[in-house]
Every structure is written in structure tokens, then in C-alpha cells.
Design an enzyme around this catalytic site. Structure first.
Site, PDB file in Angstrom:
ATOM      1  N   TRP A 189       0.806  -1.218   0.000  1.00 33.88           N
ATOM      2  CA  TRP A 189       0.000   0.000   0.000  1.00 33.88           C
ATOM      3  C   TRP A 189       0.838   1.267   0.000  1.00 33.88           C
ATOM      4  O   TRP A 189       0.321   2.346  -0.288  1.00 33.88           O
ATOM      5  CB  TRP A 189      -0.902   0.021   1.249  1.00 33.88           C
ATOM      6  CG  TRP A 189      -0.137  -0.228   2.523  1.00 33.88           C
ATOM      7  CD1 TRP A 189      -0.018  -1.417   3.175  1.00 33.88           C
ATOM      8  CD2 TRP A 189       0.638   0.718   3.269  1.00 33.88           C
ATOM      9  NE1 TRP A 189       0.781  -1.272   4.286  1.00 33.88           N
ATOM     10  CE2 TRP A 189       1.199   0.028   4.367  1.00 33.88           C
ATOM     11  CE3 TRP A 189       0.918   2.077   3.122  1.00 33.88           C
ATOM     12  CZ2 TRP A 189       2.018   0.652   5.304  1.00 33.88           C
ATOM     13  CZ3 TRP A 189       1.742   2.703   4.056  1.00 33.88           C
ATOM     14  CH2 TRP A 189       2.269   1.998   5.129  1.00 33.88           C
ATOM     15  N   ASN A 190       2.128   1.209   0.350  1.00 38.20           N
ATOM     16  CA  ASN A 190       2.833   2.461   0.639  1.00 38.20           C
ATOM     17  C   ASN A 190       3.185   3.272  -0.608  1.00 38.20           C
ATOM     18  O   ASN A 190       3.291   4.494  -0.542  1.00 38.20           O
ATOM     19  CB  ASN A 190       4.066   2.215   1.500  1.00 38.20           C
ATOM     20  CG  ASN A 190       5.048   1.238   0.899  1.00 38.20           C
ATOM     21  OD1 ASN A 190       4.678   0.395   0.083  1.00 38.20           O
ATOM     22  ND2 ASN A 190       6.299   1.340   1.297  1.00 38.20           N
ATOM     23  N   GLU A 240      12.237  -2.674  12.565  1.00 40.27           N
ATOM     24  CA  GLU A 240      11.987  -1.632  11.574  1.00 40.27           C
ATOM     25  C   GLU A 240      10.869  -0.737  12.097  1.00 40.27           C
ATOM     26  O   GLU A 240       9.797  -1.222  12.457  1.00 40.27           O
ATOM     27  CB  GLU A 240      11.571  -2.238  10.229  1.00 40.27           C
ATOM     28  CG  GLU A 240      11.218  -1.190   9.180  1.00 40.27           C
ATOM     29  CD  GLU A 240      10.738  -1.792   7.870  1.00 40.27           C
ATOM     30  OE1 GLU A 240      10.853  -1.108   6.835  1.00 40.27           O
ATOM     31  OE2 GLU A 240      10.253  -2.936   7.878  1.00 40.27           O
ATOM     32  N   HIS A 263      -3.307  -6.382  -5.363  1.00 37.22           N
ATOM     33  CA  HIS A 263      -2.859  -5.203  -4.620  1.00 37.22           C
ATOM     34  C   HIS A 263      -3.243  -5.337  -3.145  1.00 37.22           C
ATOM     35  O   HIS A 263      -3.982  -6.233  -2.755  1.00 37.22           O
ATOM     36  CB  HIS A 263      -3.469  -3.934  -5.224  1.00 37.22           C
ATOM     37  CG  HIS A 263      -2.532  -2.771  -5.226  1.00 37.22           C
ATOM     38  ND1 HIS A 263      -1.701  -2.477  -4.164  1.00 37.22           N
ATOM     39  CD2 HIS A 263      -2.291  -1.805  -6.153  1.00 37.22           C
ATOM     40  CE1 HIS A 263      -0.988  -1.400  -4.444  1.00 37.22           C
ATOM     41  NE2 HIS A 263      -1.319  -0.972  -5.649  1.00 37.22           N
ATOM     42  N   SER A 295       5.916  -7.238   3.821  1.00 35.23           N
ATOM     43  CA  SER A 295       6.567  -7.483   5.104  1.00 35.23           C
ATOM     44  C   SER A 295       7.415  -8.747   5.052  1.00 35.23           C
ATOM     45  O   SER A 295       7.249  -9.615   4.186  1.00 35.23           O
ATOM     46  CB  SER A 295       5.512  -7.634   6.200  1.00 35.23           C
ATOM     47  OG  SER A 295       4.768  -8.843   6.009  1.00 35.23           O
ATOM     48  N   CYS A 334      10.338   1.467   2.748  1.00 30.86           N
ATOM     49  CA  CYS A 334      11.272   0.397   3.112  1.00 30.86           C
ATOM     50  C   CYS A 334      12.716   0.879   3.050  1.00 30.86           C
ATOM     51  O   CYS A 334      13.561   0.441   3.820  1.00 30.86           O
ATOM     52  CB  CYS A 334      11.071  -0.822   2.210  1.00 30.86           C
ATOM     53  SG  CYS A 334      11.146  -0.441   0.454  1.00 30.86           S
ATOM     54  N   GLU A 347      10.891  -8.189  -2.160  1.00 24.69           N
ATOM     55  CA  GLU A 347      11.386  -6.899  -1.688  1.00 24.69           C
ATOM     56  C   GLU A 347      10.664  -6.632  -0.382  1.00 24.69           C
ATOM     57  O   GLU A 347       9.473  -6.345  -0.364  1.00 24.69           O
ATOM     58  CB  GLU A 347      11.109  -5.809  -2.735  1.00 24.69           C
ATOM     59  CG  GLU A 347      11.949  -4.552  -2.522  1.00 24.69           C
ATOM     60  CD  GLU A 347      11.314  -3.579  -1.552  1.00 24.69           C
ATOM     61  OE1 GLU A 347      11.707  -3.605  -0.357  1.00 24.69           O
ATOM     62  OE2 GLU A 347      10.454  -2.816  -1.969  1.00 24.69           O
ATOM     63  N   LEU A 348      11.417  -6.761   0.731  1.00 26.39           N
ATOM     64  CA  LEU A 348      10.798  -6.769   2.052  1.00 26.39           C
ATOM     65  C   LEU A 348      11.192  -5.519   2.840  1.00 26.39           C
ATOM     66  O   LEU A 348      11.363  -4.457   2.273  1.00 26.39           O
ATOM     67  CB  LEU A 348      11.173  -8.064   2.767  1.00 26.39           C
ATOM     68  CG  LEU A 348      10.911  -9.346   1.949  1.00 26.39           C
ATOM     69  CD1 LEU A 348      11.364 -10.578   2.702  1.00 26.39           C
ATOM     70  CD2 LEU A 348       9.448  -9.449   1.548  1.00 26.39           C
TER      71      LEU A 348
END
Length: 451
Positions: free
Chosen positions: A133-134, A355, A158, A210, A265, A231-232
Site C-alpha cells: 500500500w505504501n 523496523e 494489490h 513485510s 522500506c 522486496e521486504l
């Protein structure tokens, strides 16, 4: 998860809901993308496919105001920042269109027997994308566009809070001339994601999200013998080692921490400063973070109630364990979280290895490059980093010792529409963007000629 909903994070009001896909809709998505792949990949050229990506780039700009309003409602991104994201998505689409023929050209191999030998890069089939969502547009474009130009087709799932940007994206791809079945949006449940990964018609999966979601998808993909790109998370370090311009270093550190209201991220989350600069840097950095204004649009609300609760709990636990809040109060008003800086963090604290996904910076003092490197690597993540150092050879030596996928020297945000992106350790594996990203889901088909 049964419903995809638009819940305005600035008010908490749910303004729209969309039902999850039915089994019949999932089957239709699999069937149409598989069928379209067979013609799309084999009966069109790279140049023809790239032309649609070029038109997509234009449509992003033509519709940027409307698109920015959608994500402002969905996840709270201020309109100017939303337009910035859309413009970058446009540049990415254009970059892939402009470079595709060169990046996908046959690669000649020099071999001992002298026979004509080369790799030809082609698609492999349907690729499932699970996106966050970011950055609702940017994340999708950097995954979908290179795969479509390569000749793959795409099923896109999505984030549950982004149904309207998901639908807007599907319309954009169709209006850009991509055929029905090349890019298909699905409002799938978690179980339906697993079912699609297991389906023989899907040949790969890319997830941005995540660490927990990445582990689940990687397990499912491995069980089905499918390639995946992950891609976390990230807990990127911003190292200040040697600079004649503290003000510039502070400016970049603030931008790196506040980008997307700290919900990035690759945001600079751990600010690490050599002793000789620490006092001046800390004073200017905390003042600059404290001067950030919600009313002026410097940042927006956090994306959801759950995001706000998570960040508040993390900072509260850090304070209980001995950390100090230098600026901020850890008392959000609704989902509006005051930008903050915390210090006095030790390895025994939970926050040392977590994080923080929001506008909270961790500030550290170190006495040497070696101590800075050790602190930088003391995290399960390994996405990006920034090294501020006037001595570029020293910066490179330090960068070589950082366990990360990317090193930016003397500035944050040095990514570009044709620059590879990705990390190591629990930040995931594989790359997006650039030629290496375009080849992640390619069939590297070998040709050898006897004569």
C-alpha cells in the site's frame, strides 16, 4: 480477508468496499492471462510491447491529479507527494520502453569450441504480483511493466486498502493498449494467492511487503518450484563520517526519514554520526524533524489505525527499556503521528533490531568507521544505506563492508527509473528496475549452431 476497503486514514471513515474475488473470477484471471501469454509473448515484438509502455507513461501524467486523489483517500499520501510518485512511475515506464530493445538484445557468448552461441531473453508465462500500500502506483509499475515488455503476462493482487488504485491501474494498462488478459487485477484472499502460486499456469511470483508475508510466499513458491522475487523491509543506516557541510547532511537525513511519512522500506531509519559531528548534527537534525508540519503537507497521517498502533507500541516499549525521546511525544492524534527522534538505544532493546515504519528516527553516536560499520550491520535487514563522506575512497571502503544491496554516497534517494533496486538478508532477494530487474523472470534461452 473478505473485503477490500478504502478507509480514509485522516478520518477513519470507510468510504468504499469491494468484495473479494469469487473462485470463478480467480479461474478466469488464470485462464485469460495464460491464454494471452501464448499470443503476446510469441506473436509480438519487444518494440511493439514497449510502445504500450510508452503510452502508459503518458497516461500517468494525463491522469495524475485524479490518481493522486485516490491514494490520498486510501493511504493518506499528501497530494503533492502522490503526484511525485505518479510522475516517477511515468518515468519508470518510459525508461523500460526506451531501453527494452537494448536490454533484451541477444547476448553473444564466447565459447571454447567457437560455435555460434547466444542467450535470447523471452518471457516464461504468467507472473503473479503481490503489491503493498505504501507506493500504490510506483511498486506496481516497476514490477509489471518490465514483465509485460519481456512477454510475460501479469496477475496483480494489490493491498487490501488499495482497491481503487488497483482498479485505476488496470484501466491504465488497458487504455495504454495492452490486450485483455495481459494485466489482470484480482481482489484475492490470502488462500487464493496460495492457490494461484500452486497453479501450473503461474510461472513466478513477485512480492513487495513485510518479512512475514515474504516468508509465507517464498515457502509457497518453493513448494511449487516457482521463481520468486522478494522486496521486504529495511532498517537503512545513514552514516555521517566526514563532511564540510553538516547542513546538507541534515537535509538529506530529514528527507530520507520523512519520505512518505516515514513509511518507506528504503527510508533512512538509523542515523549514525561520528563523534566530531554528533552534537552539531543532533541539534540541527532534531530541530528540523521538530519543524515538520502536518498543516503544511510535510507529512500525512499514517496509513491505518493498525500502523499507528504498531509504531506507538514500538516507541513506547523503547522508552520503557531506556531510550530517550529527543523530539516528539508518541501520542498520535488519530493517525497523525508527530515526527520524532529517539536516542540512547542499546543492543538489548527491541527497537535496536526492529523496523520503525513511520516518522521516527533512531540517532546513534559512534567513535570510528569500524564502530559505524558494526552498528550498521547489526540488523536482520540489508536493503539500502547512505554514506556521507567527503573522502570518496573512504566512503567506498566503508560501503564495501556494509551488508546491504545499495550504497548511496553523499545523498539519499539516488534511485532512478533505470537503476536496479533490491537488498540482502531479510530485506529479500532478487532485483527490480534496470536491466537486471527486467531479466528476473526471463527465459534465458540458449542457442547453439553447429554450422
Amino acid at each position: 480477508m473478505g473485503t477490500f476497503a478504502v478507509t480514509d486514514p485522516s478520518t477513519g471513515e470507510t468510504v468504499a468496499e469491494y468484495p473479494a474475488a469469487t473462485p470463478e473470477e480467480i479461474e478466469a484471471a488464470l485462464a485469460t492471462t495464460h491464454r494471452t501469454y501464448q499470443g503476446w509473448s510469441h506473436r509480438t515484438t519487444v518494440r511493439e510491447r514497449a510502445a504500450h509502455a510508452r503510452r502508459l507513461s503518458e497516461l500517468f501524467i494525463e491522469r495524475q491529479d485524479e490518481l493522486a486523489k485516490i491514494i490520498n483517500r486510501e493511504m493518506g499520501k499528501p497530494i503533492p507527494q502522490g503526484i511525485g510518485e505518479i510522475q516517477f512511475a511515468s518515468k519508470i515506464s518510459a525508461a523500460f520502453a526506451d531501453n527494452a530493445e537494448r536490454w533484451l538484445a541477444d547476448e553473444q557468448l564466447e565459447v571454447a569450441d567457437g560455435l555460434r552461441t547466444f542467450f535470447r531473453y523471452q518471457g516464461i508465462g504468467v507472473i503473479l504480483g503481490v503489491m503493498p500500500w505504501n507506493y500504490p502506483y510506483y511498486q506496481v509499475v516497476r514490477f509489471a511493466v518490465p514483465n509485460l515488455i519481456l512477454g510475460n503476462t501479469v496477475i496483480l493482487r494489490h493491498a487490501a486498502q488499495c482497491p481503487e488504485s488497483a482498479l485505476a491501474l488496470e484501466r491504465l494498462f488497458l487504455d495504454a493498449g495492452f490486450p485483455n488478459g495481459a494485466y489482470v487485477n484480482v481482489f484475492s484472499t490470502h488462500q487464493q494467492i496460495a492457490d494461484m502460486i500452486a497453479d501450473d499456469r503461474v510461472q513466478g511470483v513477485s512480492l513487495t511487503g513485510s518479512e512475514r508475508a515474504g516468508a509465507i510466499v517464498a515457502e509457497q513458491a518453493g513448494r511449487a518450484l516457482k521463481k520468486c522475487v522478494l522486496e521486504l523491509g529495511g532498517s537503512d543506516v545513514f552514516l555521517v563520517l566526514d563532511t564540510a557541510d553538516i547542513d546538507s547532511a541534515v537535509e538529506h537525513a530529514v528527507a530520507g526519514r520523512m519520505d512518505n511519512t516515514g513509511q518507506s522500506c528504503i527510508g533512512s531509519k538509523r542515523i549514525v554520526v561520528i563523534d566530531r559531528y554528533y552534537d552539531e548534527f543532533a541539534a540541527k537534525f532534531t530541530a528540523a524533524i521538530g519543524a515538520q508540519s502536518y498543516e503544511n503537507g510535510d507529512y500525512g497521517p499514517l496509513s491505518s489505525d493498525s500502523a499507528t498502533k504498531t509504531l506507538t507500541a514500538q516507541v513506547g516499549r523503547a522508552v520503557e527499556q531506556g531510550a530517550t525521546i529527543l523530539v516528539g511525544d508518541n501520542q498520535p492524534q488519530g493517525n497523525v503521528y508527530t515526527p520524532s527522534v529517539i536516542s540512547d538505544i542499546t543492543p538489548s532493546m527491541d527497537v535496536y533490531s526492529e523496523e520503525l515504519f513511520g516518522p521516527v528516527a533512531q540517532l546513534y553516536r559512534v567513535s570510528s568507521d569500524e564502530e559505524a560499520i558494526e552498528l550498521a550491520n547489526a540488523t536482520p535487514y540489508g536493503l539500502g544505506s547512505v554514506v556521507v563522506c567527503d573522502d570518496l575512497e573512504r566512503a567506498e571502503r566503508v560501503g564495501d563492508q556494509l551488508d546491504v544491496g545499495m550504497v548511496f554516497v553523499n545523498a539519499n534517494g539516488l534511485g532512478g527509473p533505470d537503476v536496479p533496486f533490491g537488498g540482502v538478508k531479510k530485506s529479500g532477494y532478487g532485483r527490480e528496475m534496470g536491466k537486471v530487474g527486467m531479466l528476473e523472470f526471463a527465459n534465458k534461452k540458449l542457442y547453439r549452431f553447429a554450422k
